[in-house]
Design a protein around this motif. Sequence first.
Motif, PDB file in Angstrom:
ATOM      1  N   LYS A   1      35.234  43.840  51.712  1.00 16.10           N
ATOM      2  CA  LYS A   1      34.034  43.682  52.545  1.00 16.10           C
ATOM      3  C   LYS A   1      34.044  44.632  53.740  1.00 16.10           C
ATOM      4  N   ALA A   2      35.149  44.668  54.485  1.00 12.49           N
ATOM      5  CA  ALA A   2      35.220  45.503  55.697  1.00 12.49           C
ATOM      6  C   ALA A   2      35.119  46.980  55.343  1.00 12.49           C
ATOM      7  N   SER A   3      35.814  47.393  54.296  1.00 13.15           N
ATOM      8  CA  SER A   3      35.802  48.796  53.896  1.00 13.15           C
ATOM      9  C   SER A   3      34.437  49.197  53.350  1.00 13.15           C
ATOM     10  N   TYR A   4      33.812  48.308  52.600  1.00 15.54           N
ATOM     11  CA  TYR A   4      32.490  48.590  52.016  1.00 15.54           C
ATOM     12  C   TYR A   4      31.429  48.766  53.104  1.00 15.54           C
ATOM     13  N   GLU A   5      31.501  47.955  54.147  1.00 17.38           N
ATOM     14  CA  GLU A   5      30.435  47.930  55.155  1.00 17.38           C
ATOM     15  C   GLU A   5      30.599  48.969  56.263  1.00 17.38           C
ATOM     16  N   THR A   6      31.677  49.719  56.259  1.00 16.24           N
ATOM     17  CA  THR A   6      31.991  50.642  57.354  1.00 16.24           C
ATOM     18  C   THR A   6      31.613  52.082  57.035  1.00 16.24           C
ATOM     19  N   GLY A   7      31.018  52.763  58.018  1.00 11.74           N
ATOM     20  CA  GLY A   7      30.785  54.205  57.912  1.00 11.74           C
ATOM     21  C   GLY A   7      29.596  54.618  57.054  1.00 11.74           C
ATOM     22  N   ILE A   8      28.611  53.743  56.912  1.00 11.56           N
ATOM     23  CA  ILE A   8      27.454  54.039  56.046  1.00 11.56           C
ATOM     24  C   ILE A   8      26.393  54.829  56.809  1.00 11.56           C
ATOM     25  N   GLU A   9      25.917  55.885  56.180  1.00 17.32           N
ATOM     26  CA  GLU A   9      24.742  56.621  56.663  1.00 17.32           C
ATOM     27  C   GLU A   9      23.633  56.412  55.638  1.00 17.32           C
ATOM     28  N   GLU A  10      22.390  56.419  56.095  1.00 18.88           N
ATOM     29  CA  GLU A  10      21.277  56.377  55.137  1.00 18.88           C
ATOM     30  C   GLU A  10      20.448  57.634  55.306  1.00 18.88           C
ATOM     31  N   HIS A  11      20.267  58.364  54.221  1.00 16.18           N
ATOM     32  CA  HIS A  11      19.477  59.584  54.227  1.00 16.18           C
ATOM     33  C   HIS A  11      18.211  59.332  53.418  1.00 16.18           C
ATOM     34  N   ILE A  12      17.062  59.713  53.964  1.00 19.67           N
ATOM     35  CA  ILE A  12      15.804  59.548  53.249  1.00 19.67           C
ATOM     36  C   ILE A  12      15.525  60.850  52.512  1.00 19.67           C
ATOM     37  N   ILE A  13      15.533  60.788  51.193  1.00 15.00           N
ATOM     38  CA  ILE A  13      15.281  61.962  50.357  1.00 15.00           C
ATOM     39  C   ILE A  13      13.970  61.727  49.617  1.00 15.00           C
ATOM     40  N   GLU A  14      12.939  62.476  50.027  1.00 13.93           N
ATOM     41  CA  GLU A  14      11.603  62.332  49.423  1.00 13.93           C
ATOM     42  C   GLU A  14      11.153  60.874  49.377  1.00 13.93           C
ATOM     43  N   GLY A  15      11.392  60.168  50.473  1.00 13.18           N
ATOM     44  CA  GLY A  15      10.946  58.782  50.574  1.00 13.18           C
ATOM     45  C   GLY A  15      11.907  57.756  50.002  1.00 13.18           C
ATOM     46  N   VAL A  16      13.008  58.197  49.414  1.00 11.24           N
ATOM     47  CA  VAL A  16      13.980  57.271  48.824  1.00 11.24           C
ATOM     48  C   VAL A  16      15.201  57.194  49.733  1.00 11.24           C
ATOM     49  N   GLY A  17      15.595  55.985  50.115  1.00 10.92           N
ATOM     50  CA  GLY A  17      16.779  55.787  50.948  1.00 10.92           C
ATOM     51  C   GLY A  17      18.042  55.891  50.102  1.00 10.92           C
ATOM     52  N   VAL A  18      18.907  56.841  50.454  1.00 10.11           N
ATOM     53  CA  VAL A  18      20.172  57.027  49.745  1.00 10.11           C
ATOM     54  C   VAL A  18      21.308  56.752  50.721  1.00 10.11           C
ATOM     55  N   LYS A  19      22.145  55.775  50.401  1.00 10.92           N
ATOM     56  CA  LYS A  19      23.271  55.434  51.269  1.00 10.92           C
ATOM     57  C   LYS A  19      24.499  56.245  50.872  1.00 10.92           C
ATOM     58  N   VAL A  20      25.167  56.788  51.889  1.00  5.59           N
ATOM     59  CA  VAL A  20      26.362  57.603  51.664  1.00  5.59           C
ATOM     60  C   VAL A  20      27.327  57.356  52.813  1.00  5.59           C
ATOM     61  N   TYR A  21      28.623  57.346  52.513  1.00 12.91           N
ATOM     62  CA  TYR A  21      29.597  57.212  53.596  1.00 12.91           C
ATOM     63  C   TYR A  21      29.635  58.491  54.405  1.00 12.91           C
ATOM     64  N   ASP A  22      29.847  58.352  55.727  1.00 16.99           N
ATOM     65  CA  ASP A  22      29.969  59.546  56.552  1.00 16.99           C
ATOM     66  C   ASP A  22      31.238  60.310  56.153  1.00 16.99           C
ATOM     67  N   LEU A  23      31.362  61.531  56.640  1.00 14.10           N
ATOM     68  CA  LEU A  23      32.439  62.405  56.174  1.00 14.10           C
ATOM     69  C   LEU A  23      33.826  61.851  56.499  1.00 14.10           C
ATOM     70  N   GLU A  24      33.984  61.286  57.694  1.00 16.94           N
ATOM     71  CA  GLU A  24      35.303  60.742  58.063  1.00 16.94           C
ATOM     72  C   GLU A  24      35.703  59.582  57.160  1.00 16.94           C
ATOM     73  N   LYS A  25      34.759  58.681  56.894  1.00 18.02           N
ATOM     74  CA  LYS A  25      35.060  57.537  56.008  1.00 18.02           C
ATOM     75  C   LYS A  25      35.376  58.038  54.599  1.00 18.02           C
ATOM     76  N   THR A  26      34.643  59.057  54.158  1.00 20.13           N
ATOM     77  CA  THR A  26      34.865  59.617  52.820  1.00 20.13           C
ATOM     78  C   THR A  26      36.268  60.212  52.698  1.00 20.13           C
TER      79      THR A  26
END
Length: 198
Positions: free
Chosen positions: A118-143
């Motif tokens: 749970k803690a690892s899954y919920e940490t470091g998330i960024e959301e990028h909107i690509i052509e109206g679609v929200g795409v969740k990706v971990y930030d570079l440090e978390k990755t």
Amino acid sequence: MEQNKIKRLFLANGGYLRMSQAIAAGMSRHAFYALRDKGVVIQESRGLYKLSGQPDHPYPDLCVMSLRYPKAILCLVSALSFHNATTQIPKEVNIALPRGSRTPAMRYPPLHAYFFSKASYETGIEEHIIEGVGVKVYDLEKTIIDCFKFRNRIGMDVFLEAIKLYKAKAKVQPSRLAEYAKICSIEKAITPYLEAIL
């Protein structure tokens, strides 16, 4: 429901629509299939459709994955690729899901799911909107921290290359790396590598 309304509904959802969304908006399954048979909409994957004639997304696989699995977060090699921090070319989309989730079944794009606490899954998330679609990706440090944690599955070379590219291209944030390492329970194991490289 007239065809123009359907098009507006698709466009309001980034050009993609789930069958369930169309039904909730008042369209019958039969009418939706009729539009598919006429080529007005194109089936992208099970239950997910794209409006015909729309330009392709810059990251179509990520858009499809995000719409089909809203809890999925781009991780590991796929996230490195998104952040331009690897020379690896992902053969599948790496996604993180909470432990206990069902393994996703999707023919295209091919997915490889990793299950996080749970803690690892919920940490470091960024959301990028690509052509109206929200795409969740971990930030570079978390990755980078995740790549070390899963080094036995993806290869130590992936982590080493990523940390070197990170040092060369980005503003290094040691405190953030240390925080993520602690959350992922790999603080002691990764510290010598971070100290040597950074």
